[in-house]
Design an enzyme around this catalytic site. Structure first.
Site, PDB file in Angstrom:
ATOM      1  N   CYS A  91       0.708  -1.295   0.013  1.00 50.95           N
ATOM      2  CA  CYS A  91      -0.019   0.114  -0.006  1.00 50.95           C
ATOM      3  C   CYS A  91       0.909   1.149   0.067  1.00 50.95           C
ATOM      4  O   CYS A  91       1.727   1.283   1.015  1.00 50.95           O
ATOM      5  CB  CYS A  91      -0.740   0.030   1.299  1.00 50.95           C
ATOM      6  SG  CYS A  91      -1.944   1.594   1.289  1.00 50.95           S
ATOM      7  N   LYS A 132       1.744  -9.544  -0.359  1.00 47.92           N
ATOM      8  CA  LYS A 132       2.115  -8.537  -1.698  1.00 47.92           C
ATOM      9  C   LYS A 132       2.884  -7.502  -1.561  1.00 47.92           C
ATOM     10  O   LYS A 132       3.201  -6.734  -0.230  1.00 47.92           O
ATOM     11  CB  LYS A 132       0.534  -7.858  -2.018  1.00 47.92           C
ATOM     12  CG  LYS A 132       0.744  -6.883  -3.290  1.00 47.92           C
ATOM     13  CD  LYS A 132      -0.724  -6.469  -3.560  1.00 47.92           C
ATOM     14  CE  LYS A 132      -0.554  -5.480  -4.964  1.00 47.92           C
ATOM     15  NZ  LYS A 132      -1.971  -4.914  -5.295  1.00 47.92           N
ATOM     16  N   ASN A 192       1.366  -8.047 -11.219  1.00 48.87           N
ATOM     17  CA  ASN A 192       0.266  -6.792 -10.744  1.00 48.87           C
ATOM     18  C   ASN A 192       0.953  -5.543 -11.268  1.00 48.87           C
ATOM     19  O   ASN A 192       1.885  -5.447 -11.146  1.00 48.87           O
ATOM     20  CB  ASN A 192      -0.104  -7.065  -9.499  1.00 48.87           C
ATOM     21  CG  ASN A 192      -0.956  -5.915  -8.790  1.00 48.87           C
ATOM     22  OD1 ASN A 192      -0.832  -5.112  -8.122  1.00 48.87           O
ATOM     23  ND2 ASN A 192      -2.053  -5.856  -9.560  1.00 48.87           N
TER      24      ASN A 192
END
Length: 329
Positions: A91, A132, A192
């Site tokens: 994030c 992630k 991604n």
């Protein structure tokens, strides 16, 4: 995707099809063991074998920096029936990073290792622990070190968003860096970033070497994208059909949130849809000025191709407590 792609939209998108797994929006872990209700609020799929109504499994994503606290909360959500635990080290939001969460931890590979290690140790071996990451915070200098730290801690799969924190969401995505990481670790790597079309997916596969993709904004812009990538559709929904889905989503939200929040959700989704649909570009310009329910009601009822009679639409808007028609998608 925080604030838009929650369980409500997961339900709709997975019913359209083509998706193998979902990851929830992140649940922030500070220095306490969260109550069960917090997990159920973010991931109500926990009540249904941690799957959407379409049967697609959902991993529960946690974000935090304290290895012990992250592990305790992971164990808690595992006991509630989580399909998998995903750890967010990607994030880029400034408020998150200032509180030592998300991508800022990419400066500290040793902390990444400890968080994953403690989490893996606390969670039953039958429940996968994945992570992630981005390519780094300010540069890609520690990208491979971070991936190795996640692997060493016990992550079974790593999603790599192919940009640094400082890159934000600005094109391009550096898929070639995913290929470099893939060569250095043995666990599964998922690509991604900047996948908006089937052609993007093909190029990402060729450059990154990854057979698995995670798609966020691209799926919101074109909900049939996964089906197109898998060869099950040749093109996106016609705008009339997409607008019908927006209408059902609006109705679904009626019993779940206040009018202003509902308006915000539709505006956000239209913003992303405007990338795929010229009609959505025009509509977003008008809709972003709406301030009350009646304006949105009229917009969503106009020119619907779903074959719903106007009087039935009006009754649906009044029956706030009725079961959502979104289940008919």
């Amino acid at each position: 995707m925080e604030g838009l792609l929650d369980f409500r939209l997961r339900d709709i998108i997975t019913k359209i099809g083509g998706i193998d797994q979902c990851v929830s929006e992140f649940i922030r872990v500070n220095d306490t063991l969260l109550p069960s209700q917090r997990f159920y609020r973010y991931v109500p799929e926990l009540n249904h074998n941690c799957r959407t109504k379409a049967g697609v499994p959902v991993k529960v994503q946690l974000l935090g920096s304290d290895p012990v606290c992250m592990a305790e909360n992971a164990a808690k959500v595992a006991s509630l029936g989580a399909y998998g635990i995903d750890l967010n080290f990607g994030c880029p939001a400034p408020t998150v990073n200032r509180n030592r969460g998300g991508a800022v931890l990419l400066k500290e590979p040793d902390v990444l290792y400890k968080i994953v290690y403690e989490t893996r140790k606390a969670v039953p071996s039958t429940i996968p622990v994945t992570a992630k990451m981005r390519l780094g915070f300010e540069s890609t200098e520690q990208a491979i070190d971070c991936a190795k730290a996640l692997e060493g801690g016990g992550a079974e799969e790593i999603v790599v968003h192919a940009r640094t924190k400082m890159d934000g969401y600005k094109p391009p995505a550096y898929w070639e860096w995913i290929a470099k990481i893939k060569k250095e670790v043995r666990v599964s790597i998922v690509a991604n970033g900047e996948i908006w079309t089937k052609e993007d997916a093909i190029r990402c596969h060729e450059i990154s070497g990854c057979s698995d993709l995670m798609i966020g904004r691209g799926m919101i812009a074109n909900p049939t994208l996964a089906l197109e990538i898998q060869g099950e559709r040749n093109e996106a929904f016609p705008w009339e059909e997409m607008k019908s889905i927006l209408y059902k989503y609006w109705i679904h939200l009626a019993s779940l949130m206040d009018t202003q929040s509902r308006l915000g959700r539709i505006k956000q989704w239209l913003y992303y849809l405007s990338r795929q649909y010229s009609e959505a570009q025009k509509d977003f310009t008008a809709v972003k000025r709406f301030t009350n329910q009646e304006e949105m009601d009229l917009y969503l009822c106009e020119d619907l191709a779903a074959g719903i009679e106007v009087e039935m639409q009006r009754k649906a808007f009044r029956c706030i407590g009725a079961e959502s028609p979104v289940g008919d998608l």
